[in-house]
Design an enzyme around this catalytic site. Structure first.
Site, short mmCIF file in Angstrom:
data_model
loop_
_atom_site.label_atom_id
_atom_site.label_comp_id
_atom_site.label_asym_id
_atom_site.label_seq_id
_atom_site.Cartn_x
_atom_site.Cartn_y
_atom_site.Cartn_z
N HIS A 110 21.96 22.99 17.56
CA HIS A 110 22.54 22.23 18.67
C HIS A 110 22.59 23.03 19.90
CE1 HIS A 110 22.73 18.87 15.94
NE2 HIS A 110 23.29 19.47 15.21
N TYR B 236 23.86 20.34 27.98
CA TYR B 236 22.87 20.86 27.47
C TYR B 236 22.23 22.22 28.01
CZ TYR B 236 23.17 16.56 24.53
OH TYR B 236 23.73 15.29 24.03
C1 DQA Z 1 22.19 17.49 20.40
C2 DQA Z 1 23.48 16.84 20.10
C3 DQA Z 1 23.17 15.50 19.59
O1 DQA Z 1 24.40 14.81 19.40
C4 DQA Z 1 22.61 14.85 20.67
O2 DQA Z 1 22.39 13.49 20.25
C5 DQA Z 1 21.51 15.22 21.19
C6 DQA Z 1 21.42 16.86 21.31
C7 DQA Z 1 22.43 18.94 20.83
O3 DQA Z 1 21.34 19.53 20.78
O4 DQA Z 1 23.59 19.26 21.26
O5 DQA Z 1 20.41 14.72 21.65
O6 DQA Z 1 21.57 17.85 19.03
#
Ligand code: DQA
Length: 146
Positions: A101, A23
């Site tokens: 995402h 992330y």
């Molecule tokens: C997310 C991807 C999702 O699978 C995960 O549960 C998240 C963050 C992302 O920003 O990459 O919490 O949405």
């Protein structure tokens, strides 16, 4: 003035500490500040919200429906892969939205490759860490001023 609401789902308040390889290193406040500055420079009125609950996200979407919001940028986080209720809220308010995402969900576990939102979104941006939000806003700008 074009109004955009940004909604971030569960655990995104932990960005910076949470799995930085997936992330990124930056915190949510930092990412949202940069996005807000970009919006201001482009003449867009932008507000952002984060909630850890499914009902909280449904409430935010319903509230946007009563506030003349033109576009939504949403990262439903873990609810991406499970939430009929959040999908139904977006369909109910009928506000065009971009699904965002930070991680490249298509390259992760099979359950993350299922989204309850992608088929009803304007588009999906995934994998650019905090920059994903800037790209989503740029995509909205391109639709407003082609
Ligand atoms: C997310 C991807 C999702 O699978 C995960 O549960 C998240 C963050 C992302 O920003 O990459 O919490 O949405």
């Amino acid at each position: 003035m074009v109004k955009v609401h940004v909604f971030n789902g569960p655990n995104l308040n932990l960005l910076g500490q949470r799995e930085p390889g997936q992330y990124g290193q930056r915190g949510l406040a930092d990412i949202m500040q940069e996005l807000g500055e970009f919006a201001t420079n482009c003449g867009i009125e932008l507000e952002h919200f984060q909630t850890n609950s499914e009902g909280g996200m449904v409430d935010l979407i319903q509230d946007a429906g009563g506030q003349d919001v033109d576009y939504i940028i949403i990262n439903p986080a873990g609810y991406t892969h499970t939430s009929v209720a959040i999908r139904d809220a977006l369909l109910a308010v009928d506000i065009p939205f971009v699904e965002v995402h930070l991680s490249a969900v298509g390259a992760r576990e099979p359950f993350r490759q299922v989204s309850y939102f992608s088929d009803i979104a304007i588009g999906v941006i995934s994998g650019f860490h905090g920059e994903s939000y800037l790209l989503a806003l740029q995509a909205i700008l391109n639709r407003i001023e082609p």
